[in-house]
Design an enzyme around this catalytic site. Structure first.
Site, PDB file in Angstrom:
ATOM      1  N   HIS A   1      -3.288 -33.593 -70.173  1.00 28.04           N
ATOM      2  CA  HIS A   1      -2.491 -33.473 -71.627  1.00 28.04           C
ATOM      3  C   HIS A   1      -1.361 -33.053 -71.629  1.00 28.04           C
ATOM      4  O   HIS A   1      -1.469 -32.809 -70.512  1.00 28.04           O
ATOM      5  CB  HIS A   1      -3.561 -33.118 -72.243  1.00 28.04           C
TER       6      HIS A   1
ATOM      7  N   LYS B   1       1.447 -38.704 -61.081  1.00 28.21           N
ATOM      8  CA  LYS B   1       2.157 -39.946 -60.893  1.00 28.21           C
ATOM      9  C   LYS B   1       1.672 -40.988 -60.147  1.00 28.21           C
ATOM     10  O   LYS B   1       1.821 -41.946 -59.948  1.00 28.21           O
ATOM     11  CB  LYS B   1       3.632 -39.724 -60.282  1.00 28.21           C
TER      12      LYS B   1
ATOM     13  N   CYS C   1      -3.695 -25.367 -69.184  1.00 34.77           N
ATOM     14  CA  CYS C   1      -4.749 -27.267 -67.938  1.00 34.77           C
ATOM     15  C   CYS C   1      -4.998 -26.232 -65.978  1.00 34.77           C
ATOM     16  O   CYS C   1      -5.067 -25.291 -66.857  1.00 34.77           O
ATOM     17  CB  CYS C   1      -3.373 -27.603 -67.416  1.00 34.77           C
TER      18      CYS C   1
ATOM     19  N   LYS D   1       9.611 -28.869 -72.419  1.00 31.20           N
ATOM     20  CA  LYS D   1       8.501 -28.275 -71.891  1.00 31.20           C
ATOM     21  C   LYS D   1       8.930 -27.637 -69.992  1.00 31.20           C
ATOM     22  O   LYS D   1       9.639 -28.126 -69.759  1.00 31.20           O
ATOM     23  CB  LYS D   1       7.797 -29.371 -71.745  1.00 31.20           C
TER      24      LYS D   1
ATOM     25  N   HIS E   1       4.677 -23.935 -61.051  1.00 29.13           N
ATOM     26  CA  HIS E   1       4.023 -24.744 -60.023  1.00 29.13           C
ATOM     27  C   HIS E   1       2.849 -23.858 -59.374  1.00 29.13           C
ATOM     28  O   HIS E   1       1.716 -23.893 -59.057  1.00 29.13           O
ATOM     29  CB  HIS E   1       4.612 -25.939 -58.836  1.00 29.13           C
TER      30      HIS E   1
ATOM     31  N   THR F   1       3.393 -35.412 -71.111  1.00 30.06           N
ATOM     32  CA  THR F   1       4.181 -35.691 -69.639  1.00 30.06           C
ATOM     33  C   THR F   1       3.955 -35.720 -68.661  1.00 30.06           C
ATOM     34  O   THR F   1       3.908 -34.250 -68.236  1.00 30.06           O
ATOM     35  CB  THR F   1       6.194 -35.109 -70.547  1.00 30.06           C
ATOM     36  N   ARG F   2       4.421 -35.806 -67.960  1.00 30.98           N
ATOM     37  CA  ARG F   2       4.694 -35.921 -66.581  1.00 30.98           C
ATOM     38  C   ARG F   2       5.698 -36.230 -66.261  1.00 30.98           C
ATOM     39  O   ARG F   2       6.070 -37.537 -66.106  1.00 30.98           O
ATOM     40  CB  ARG F   2       2.787 -36.554 -65.880  1.00 30.98           C
TER      41      ARG F   2
HETATM   42  C1  LIG Z   1      -0.193 -28.116 -65.819  1.00 31.60           C
HETATM   43  C2  LIG Z   1       0.014 -29.105 -64.962  1.00 31.60           C
HETATM   44  C3  LIG Z   1       1.118 -30.174 -65.050  1.00 31.60           C
HETATM   45  C4  LIG Z   1       1.272 -31.240 -63.884  1.00 31.60           C
HETATM   46  N1  LIG Z   1       2.862 -31.631 -64.154  1.00 31.60           N
HETATM   47  C5  LIG Z   1       2.106 -33.199 -62.959  1.00 31.60           C
HETATM   48  C6  LIG Z   1       3.474 -33.847 -62.978  1.00 31.60           C
HETATM   49  O1  LIG Z   1       4.661 -33.311 -63.275  1.00 31.60           O
HETATM   50  N2  LIG Z   1       3.708 -34.819 -62.291  1.00 31.60           N
HETATM   51  C7  LIG Z   1       2.146 -35.078 -61.291  1.00 31.60           C
HETATM   52  O2  LIG Z   1       2.407 -36.428 -60.873  1.00 31.60           O
HETATM   53  N3  LIG Z   1       1.295 -34.199 -61.745  1.00 31.60           N
HETATM   54  C8  LIG Z   1       0.733 -33.490 -62.011  1.00 31.60           C
HETATM   55  N4  LIG Z   1       0.059 -32.848 -63.270  1.00 31.60           N
HETATM   56  C9  LIG Z   1      -1.416 -32.690 -62.047  1.00 31.60           C
HETATM   57  C10 LIG Z   1      -1.648 -34.298 -63.273  1.00 31.60           C
HETATM   58  O3  LIG Z   1      -2.063 -33.961 -63.995  1.00 31.60           O
HETATM   59  C11 LIG Z   1      -3.491 -34.269 -62.312  1.00 31.60           C
HETATM   60  O4  LIG Z   1      -3.392 -35.002 -60.970  1.00 31.60           O
HETATM   61  C12 LIG Z   1      -4.025 -35.977 -62.651  1.00 31.60           C
HETATM   62  O5  LIG Z   1      -4.322 -35.884 -64.256  1.00 31.60           O
HETATM   63  C13 LIG Z   1      -5.315 -35.482 -62.408  1.00 31.60           C
HETATM   64  O6  LIG Z   1      -6.398 -36.820 -62.899  1.00 31.60           O
HETATM   65  P1  LIG Z   1      -7.487 -37.181 -62.593  1.00 31.60           P
HETATM   66  O7  LIG Z   1      -7.525 -38.427 -63.019  1.00 31.60           O
HETATM   67  O8  LIG Z   1      -7.665 -36.971 -61.690  1.00 31.60           O
HETATM   68  O9  LIG Z   1      -8.322 -35.738 -63.757  1.00 31.60           O
HETATM   69  P2  LIG Z   1      -8.113 -36.044 -65.431  1.00 31.60           P
HETATM   70  O10 LIG Z   1      -7.198 -36.071 -65.632  1.00 31.60           O
HETATM   71  O11 LIG Z   1      -8.579 -34.752 -65.652  1.00 31.60           O
HETATM   72  O12 LIG Z   1      -9.173 -36.785 -65.740  1.00 31.60           O
HETATM   73  C14 LIG Z   1     -10.381 -36.616 -64.638  1.00 31.60           C
HETATM   74  C15 LIG Z   1     -11.928 -37.249 -66.052  1.00 31.60           C
HETATM   75  O13 LIG Z   1     -13.416 -36.885 -65.710  1.00 31.60           O
HETATM   76  C16 LIG Z   1     -14.142 -37.067 -66.965  1.00 31.60           C
HETATM   77  N5  LIG Z   1     -15.294 -35.743 -65.681  1.00 31.60           N
HETATM   78  C17 LIG Z   1     -15.398 -34.890 -65.869  1.00 31.60           C
HETATM   79  N6  LIG Z   1     -16.770 -34.310 -64.715  1.00 31.60           N
HETATM   80  C18 LIG Z   1     -17.508 -35.526 -65.505  1.00 31.60           C
HETATM   81  C19 LIG Z   1     -18.669 -35.867 -65.757  1.00 31.60           C
HETATM   82  N7  LIG Z   1     -19.751 -34.724 -64.988  1.00 31.60           N
HETATM   83  N8  LIG Z   1     -19.042 -36.933 -66.316  1.00 31.60           N
HETATM   84  C20 LIG Z   1     -18.318 -37.736 -67.419  1.00 31.60           C
HETATM   85  N9  LIG Z   1     -16.682 -37.685 -66.673  1.00 31.60           N
HETATM   86  C21 LIG Z   1     -16.277 -36.113 -65.995  1.00 31.60           C
HETATM   87  C22 LIG Z   1     -13.240 -35.422 -67.588  1.00 31.60           C
HETATM   88  O14 LIG Z   1     -13.265 -35.430 -68.605  1.00 31.60           O
HETATM   89  C23 LIG Z   1     -12.184 -35.989 -67.565  1.00 31.60           C
HETATM   90  O15 LIG Z   1     -11.492 -37.310 -68.688  1.00 31.60           O
HETATM   91  C24 LIG Z   1      -0.083 -31.773 -63.535  1.00 31.60           C
HETATM   92  C25 LIG Z   1      -1.232 -30.884 -63.856  1.00 31.60           C
HETATM   93  C26 LIG Z   1      -1.409 -30.126 -64.565  1.00 31.60           C
HETATM   94  C27 LIG Z   1      -2.307 -29.382 -64.794  1.00 31.60           C
END
Ligand SMILES: Cc1cc2nc3c(=O)[nH]c(=O)nc-3n(C[C@H](O)[C@H](O)[C@H](O)COP(=O)(O)OP(=O)(O)OC[C@H]3O[C@@H](n4cnc5c(N)ncnc54)[C@H](O)[C@@H]3O)c2cc1C
Length: 376
Positions: free
Chosen positions: A46, A344, A311, A262, A266, A49-50
């Site tokens: 959330h 990304k 986050c 924003k 890191h 933006t990324r």
């Molecule tokens: C502050 C911040 C800044 C960032 N900036 C960047 C950036 O500029 N560029 C970049 O590339 N990356 C950035 N990132 C990192 C990037 O956003 C994350 O690496 C990425 O979104 C993670 O993706 P994901 O699918 O692993 O997790 P998520 O997108 O969090 O998805 C995981 C999902 O699993 C679900 N879930 C968890 N446990 C369960 C369960 N037991 N049962 C069912 N569902 C479950 C959750 O509800 C969630 O919807 C940033 C992150 C943060 C926090």
């Protein structure tokens, strides 16, 4: 009779939403499960933006992945009609001897990516809001920019829904087990499902399902500051940025829009054990002061904090991703430990999950991302 899905996705946030869509395009019968209704603010995607950079300070092994990811984001923008990607360019500022800087330059040479080097005075001449002493240099990558993360997840989920994917949201997965015939039974708070293959893409809270993974959840905040100078805006051509200061602190940020800019830090943050410990922005005194160092000395044109958000990162010990099968299985995939730089890559990681589930050949070298590396 119970349906046996070809692929069940546990967690349809960034990677899971992409995986579900690409698997549906590969003709698989897909079930998407999530504890919340994505996109939402309880995971890591959330805050709108990324950044997406192509030349990569974290290592050359990421470049083929990010280039394919960029192609897929552009395709998603066309297929969904949504503004997924903003090509604002990315500026990286650091001391030229740091590993991040030298690795980034190396990856640009290796993959022939456009990258312009600017001295500190040249940087300030072009972007008068940035102020650095001569010990710093800047790298400008015109092809980078930022992604609208929540828009992208919504787009994938909507396209998947139209393709017939079953979506069961607000339904936390509580456990799973492999049955004697190899099929996996998945338990949620509301029922059980069966699938021939499973992808665990649960982000920060993956250890609730797999407690032994080497993943440390960390609370991270980001902040929006009022802007008083229109040169900081996307409309005026201000690029996204990553700045590594001599103190070791690393900041990143986005071009300003709607009167705010924003910015996040890191490194740092608070190691946490469960979602309750990821308290809202402002619960730590440090939250309000995270960006002080950058704004006091290096970036002018902001006028105080507007608001912030909390986050989380899922850090591995080496801050590199885990892209693998659960040990001892060939039908339970894991994509996790994205360590705060994974968004990304979400499109290409989703494509990889789908290719593996559809038994398609794998065009990438994924050995650097195997779990095995932690067992030496
Ligand atoms: C502050 C911040 C800044 C960032 N900036 C960047 C950036 O500029 N560029 C970049 O590339 N990356 C950035 N990132 C990192 C990037 O956003 C994350 O690496 C990425 O979104 C993670 O993706 P994901 O699918 O692993 O997790 P998520 O997108 O969090 O998805 C995981 C999902 O699993 C679900 N879930 C968890 N446990 C369960 C369960 N037991 N049962 C069912 N569902 C479950 C959750 O509800 C969630 O919807 C940033 C992150 C943060 C926090």
């Amino acid at each position: 009779m119970t349906t046996t899905y070809d692929l069940a996705i546990v967690g349809t946030g960034s990677v899971g939403a992409a995986a579900g869509y690409y698997a549906s395009q590969a003709g698989l019968n897909v079930l998407e499960l999530d504890a919340h209704v994505p996109p939402h603010d309880a995971g890591s995607h959330h805050g709108q933006t990324r950044l997406i950079r192509h030349a990569y300070g974290e290592g050359d092994q990421y470049v083929p992945l990010v280039l394919e990811s960029q192609r897929l984001w552009n395709e998603l923008a066309i297929n969904s009609g949504q503004p997924i990607f903003h090509q604002t360019g990315i500026l990286t500022v650091a001391q030229p001897t740091t590993p991040f800087f030298t690795t980034l330059v190396h990856s640009a040479h290796e993959f022939q990516l456009p990258l312009e080097t600017l001295t500190a005075p040249a940087l300030q001449a072009r972007y008068p809001n940035w102020h650095f002493s001569d010990q710093y240099q800047a790298l400008f990558e015109p092809t980078g920019g930022y992604l609208e993360s929540e828009t992208a997840i919504s787009a994938y989920l909507q396209l998947a829904r139209h393709a017939g994917v079953r979506q069961e949201f607000n339904q936390p997965v509580t456990g799973f087990q492999r049955l004697a015939n190899g099929t996996v039974e998945i338990r949620t708070t509301q029922g059980t499902y069966q699938a021939r293959q499973v992808a665990i893409t649960a982000g920060t809270w993956v250890k609730e399902l797999l407690p032994d993974l080497p993943v440390q959840p960390v609370r991270k905040v980001f902040s929006w500051f009022h802007t008083t100078d229109q040169r900081l805006t996307e409309a005026a051509g201000f690029p996204g940025f990553t700045v590594e200061l001599a103190t070791g602190n690393t900041y990143y940020g986005f071009p300003g829009t709607d009167g705010t800019i924003k910015i996040g830090k890191h490194n740092g943050g608070q190691p946490i054990r469960n979602p309750h410990e990821r308290t809202p922005f402002g619960t730590y005194e440090a939250d309000d002061h995270e960006i002080d160092e950058l704004l006091a000395t290096h970036l002018t044109g902001t006028a105080g904090l507007d608001h912030g958000g909390a986050c989380s990162y899922d850090l591995t010990p080496d801050e590199n991703f885990i892209i693998d099968y659960l040990p001892g299985t060939d039908n339970i995939q894991l994509v996790t430990g994205l360590s705060g730089h994974g968004f990304k890559f979400a499109s290409v990681l989703g494509q990889i999950v789908a290719d593996r589930a559809a038994h398609q050949p794998e065009p990438f070298d994924l050995t650097p991302f195997r779990l095995q590396r932690f067992h030496h």
